[in-house]
Write a protein that holds these residues in place. Structure first.
Motif, PDB file in Angstrom:
ATOM      1  N   LYS A  22       0.832  -1.207   0.000  1.00  0.00           N
ATOM      2  CA  LYS A  22       0.000   0.000   0.000  1.00  0.00           C
ATOM      3  C   LYS A  22       0.869   1.259   0.000  1.00  0.00           C
ATOM      4  CE  LYS A  22      -4.164  -1.858   1.890  1.00  0.00           C
ATOM      5  NZ  LYS A  22      -5.185  -1.599   0.932  1.00  0.00           N
ATOM      6  N   GLY A  23       0.580   2.165  -0.939  1.00  0.00           N
ATOM      7  CA  GLY A  23       1.286   3.432  -1.026  1.00  0.00           C
ATOM      8  C   GLY A  23       2.593   3.393  -1.803  1.00  0.00           C
ATOM      9  N   LYS A  24       2.985   2.247  -2.341  1.00  0.00           N
ATOM     10  CA  LYS A  24       4.242   2.139  -3.098  1.00  0.00           C
ATOM     11  C   LYS A  24       3.960   2.240  -4.595  1.00  0.00           C
ATOM     12  CE  LYS A  24       6.740   1.547   0.490  1.00  0.00           C
ATOM     13  NZ  LYS A  24       7.743   2.469   0.922  1.00  0.00           N
ATOM     14  N   ASN A  25       5.023   2.535  -5.370  1.00  0.00           N
ATOM     15  CA  ASN A  25       4.873   2.704  -6.815  1.00  0.00           C
ATOM     16  C   ASN A  25       5.254   1.472  -7.618  1.00  0.00           C
ATOM     17  OD1 ASN A  25       4.007   5.330  -6.498  1.00  0.00           O
ATOM     18  ND2 ASN A  25       6.076   6.154  -6.566  1.00  0.00           N
ATOM     19  N   THR A  26       5.970   0.537  -7.017  1.00  0.00           N
ATOM     20  CA  THR A  26       6.390  -0.651  -7.748  1.00  0.00           C
ATOM     21  C   THR A  26       5.864  -1.894  -7.047  1.00  0.00           C
ATOM     22  OG1 THR A  26       8.463  -0.785  -6.522  1.00  0.00           O
ATOM     23  CG2 THR A  26       8.497   0.436  -8.600  1.00  0.00           C
ATOM     24  N   GLY A  27       5.752  -2.957  -7.787  1.00  0.00           N
ATOM     25  CA  GLY A  27       5.261  -4.207  -7.228  1.00  0.00           C
ATOM     26  C   GLY A  27       5.721  -5.382  -8.064  1.00  0.00           C
ATOM     27  N   ILE A  28       5.071  -6.513  -7.875  1.00  0.00           N
ATOM     28  CA  ILE A  28       5.397  -7.727  -8.608  1.00  0.00           C
ATOM     29  C   ILE A  28       4.264  -8.029  -9.579  1.00  0.00           C
ATOM     30  CG2 ILE A  28       4.428  -9.208  -6.812  1.00  0.00           C
ATOM     31  CD1 ILE A  28       6.704 -11.177  -7.454  1.00  0.00           C
ATOM     32  N   LYS A  29       4.614  -8.458 -10.777  1.00  0.00           N
ATOM     33  CA  LYS A  29       3.621  -8.786 -11.793  1.00  0.00           C
ATOM     34  C   LYS A  29       3.314 -10.276 -11.728  1.00  0.00           C
ATOM     35  CE  LYS A  29       4.804  -5.043 -14.896  1.00  0.00           C
ATOM     36  NZ  LYS A  29       5.736  -4.387 -14.019  1.00  0.00           N
ATOM     37  N   LEU A  30       2.017 -10.590 -11.755  1.00  0.00           N
ATOM     38  CA  LEU A  30       1.563 -11.972 -11.719  1.00  0.00           C
ATOM     39  C   LEU A  30       0.784 -12.285 -12.981  1.00  0.00           C
ATOM     40  CD1 LEU A  30       0.163 -12.171  -8.075  1.00  0.00           C
ATOM     41  CD2 LEU A  30       2.402 -12.875  -8.876  1.00  0.00           C
ATOM     42  N   LYS A  35      -9.770 -15.781 -16.185  1.00  0.00           N
ATOM     43  CA  LYS A  35     -10.332 -14.664 -15.430  1.00  0.00           C
ATOM     44  C   LYS A  35     -10.741 -15.104 -14.022  1.00  0.00           C
ATOM     45  CE  LYS A  35     -13.286 -10.721 -15.941  1.00  0.00           C
ATOM     46  NZ  LYS A  35     -14.093  -9.936 -16.844  1.00  0.00           N
ATOM     47  N   GLU A  36     -11.213 -16.347 -13.873  1.00  0.00           N
ATOM     48  CA  GLU A  36     -11.593 -16.860 -12.558  1.00  0.00           C
ATOM     49  C   GLU A  36     -10.379 -16.938 -11.635  1.00  0.00           C
ATOM     50  OE1 GLU A  36     -12.477 -18.546 -15.438  1.00  0.00           O
ATOM     51  OE2 GLU A  36     -14.466 -17.637 -15.478  1.00  0.00           O
ATOM     52  N   GLN A  37      -9.244 -17.384 -12.154  1.00  0.00           N
ATOM     53  CA  GLN A  37      -8.017 -17.436 -11.359  1.00  0.00           C
ATOM     54  C   GLN A  37      -7.575 -16.029 -10.966  1.00  0.00           C
ATOM     55  OE1 GLN A  37      -5.342 -19.497 -13.954  1.00  0.00           O
ATOM     56  NE2 GLN A  37      -5.884 -21.514 -13.132  1.00  0.00           N
ATOM     57  N   MET A  38      -7.722 -15.077 -11.896  1.00  0.00           N
ATOM     58  CA  MET A  38      -7.359 -13.694 -11.610  1.00  0.00           C
ATOM     59  C   MET A  38      -8.232 -13.133 -10.490  1.00  0.00           C
ATOM     60  SD  MET A  38      -7.518 -10.295 -14.018  1.00  0.00           S
ATOM     61  CE  MET A  38      -9.289 -10.227 -13.986  1.00  0.00           C
ATOM     62  N   MET A  39      -9.539 -13.383 -10.536  1.00  0.00           N
ATOM     63  CA  MET A  39     -10.446 -12.880  -9.517  1.00  0.00           C
ATOM     64  C   MET A  39     -10.154 -13.511  -8.153  1.00  0.00           C
ATOM     65  SD  MET A  39     -11.980 -10.616 -11.148  1.00  0.00           S
ATOM     66  CE  MET A  39     -13.155 -10.074  -9.952  1.00  0.00           C
ATOM     67  N   ARG A  40      -9.770 -14.791  -8.142  1.00  0.00           N
ATOM     68  CA  ARG A  40      -9.410 -15.463  -6.896  1.00  0.00           C
ATOM     69  C   ARG A  40      -8.158 -14.827  -6.290  1.00  0.00           C
ATOM     70  NH1 ARG A  40      -8.388 -21.025  -8.358  1.00  0.00           N
ATOM     71  NH2 ARG A  40     -10.317 -20.777  -9.478  1.00  0.00           N
ATOM     72  N   THR A  41      -7.192 -14.477  -7.131  1.00  0.00           N
ATOM     73  CA  THR A  41      -5.964 -13.834  -6.664  1.00  0.00           C
ATOM     74  C   THR A  41      -6.262 -12.437  -6.127  1.00  0.00           C
ATOM     75  OG1 THR A  41      -4.692 -15.068  -8.304  1.00  0.00           O
ATOM     76  CG2 THR A  41      -3.634 -13.147  -7.330  1.00  0.00           C
ATOM     77  N   ILE A  42      -7.149 -11.701  -6.778  1.00  0.00           N
ATOM     78  CA  ILE A  42      -7.533 -10.365  -6.309  1.00  0.00           C
ATOM     79  C   ILE A  42      -8.155 -10.470  -4.922  1.00  0.00           C
ATOM     80  CG2 ILE A  42      -9.159  -8.473  -6.680  1.00  0.00           C
ATOM     81  CD1 ILE A  42      -8.650  -8.846  -9.693  1.00  0.00           C
ATOM     82  N   LYS A  43      -9.055 -11.429  -4.718  1.00  0.00           N
ATOM     83  CA  LYS A  43      -9.693 -11.604  -3.407  1.00  0.00           C
ATOM     84  C   LYS A  43      -8.664 -11.916  -2.331  1.00  0.00           C
ATOM     85  CE  LYS A  43     -14.067 -11.104  -4.201  1.00  0.00           C
ATOM     86  NZ  LYS A  43     -14.722  -9.922  -3.694  1.00  0.00           N
ATOM     87  N   GLU A  44      -7.633 -12.671  -2.691  1.00  0.00           N
ATOM     88  CA  GLU A  44      -6.598 -13.058  -1.727  1.00  0.00           C
ATOM     89  C   GLU A  44      -5.778 -11.862  -1.253  1.00  0.00           C
ATOM     90  OE1 GLU A  44      -2.613 -15.870  -1.676  1.00  0.00           O
ATOM     91  OE2 GLU A  44      -4.136 -16.184  -3.212  1.00  0.00           O
ATOM     92  N   TYR A  45      -5.458 -10.926  -2.157  1.00  0.00           N
ATOM     93  CA  TYR A  45      -4.548  -9.829  -1.843  1.00  0.00           C
ATOM     94  C   TYR A  45      -5.214  -8.488  -1.574  1.00  0.00           C
ATOM     95  CZ  TYR A  45      -0.577 -12.699  -3.211  1.00  0.00           C
ATOM     96  OH  TYR A  45       0.373 -13.678  -3.277  1.00  0.00           O
ATOM     97  N   GLU A  46      -6.509  -8.321  -1.855  1.00  0.00           N
ATOM     98  CA  GLU A  46      -7.119  -6.999  -1.856  1.00  0.00           C
ATOM     99  C   GLU A  46      -7.134  -6.310  -0.490  1.00  0.00           C
ATOM    100  OE1 GLU A  46     -11.058  -7.352  -3.336  1.00  0.00           O
ATOM    101  OE2 GLU A  46     -11.747  -8.604  -1.686  1.00  0.00           O
TER     102      GLU A  46
END
Length: 74
Positions: A22-30, A35-46
């Motif tokens: 939170k608040g940083k400009n860089t991160g890791i790309k996954l 799309k279902e796998q992407m939504m599951r990952t979003i729920k995990e990290y949000e």
């Protein structure tokens, strides 16, 4: 040491996310295949990270041009 690579990156078909602290400009790309796998990952990290949806790649090209910041409503 050798030279850095000069070829452009070839993105695989699928969905790409960037997970940031939170608040940083860089991160890791996954990469996720569906799309279902992407939504599951979003729920995990949000709740603990900022999630930036980079979009979908098909045949090495981006389907949508602008990334979307996923915001959690509390």
């Amino acid at each position: 040491m050798g030279r850095p690579p000069t070829r452009p990156i070839k993105f695989r078909d699928g969905f790409y996310l960037e997970i940031r602290n939170k608040g940083k400009n860089t991160g890791i790309k996954l990469h996720r295949d569906t799309k279902e796998q992407m939504m599951r990952t979003i729920k995990e990290y949000e709740h603990s990270k900022d999630v930036l949806i980079l979009g979908e790649s098909k045949n090495g090209k981006w389907v949508n041009k602008t990334p979307i910041l996923h915001v959690v409503e509390d």
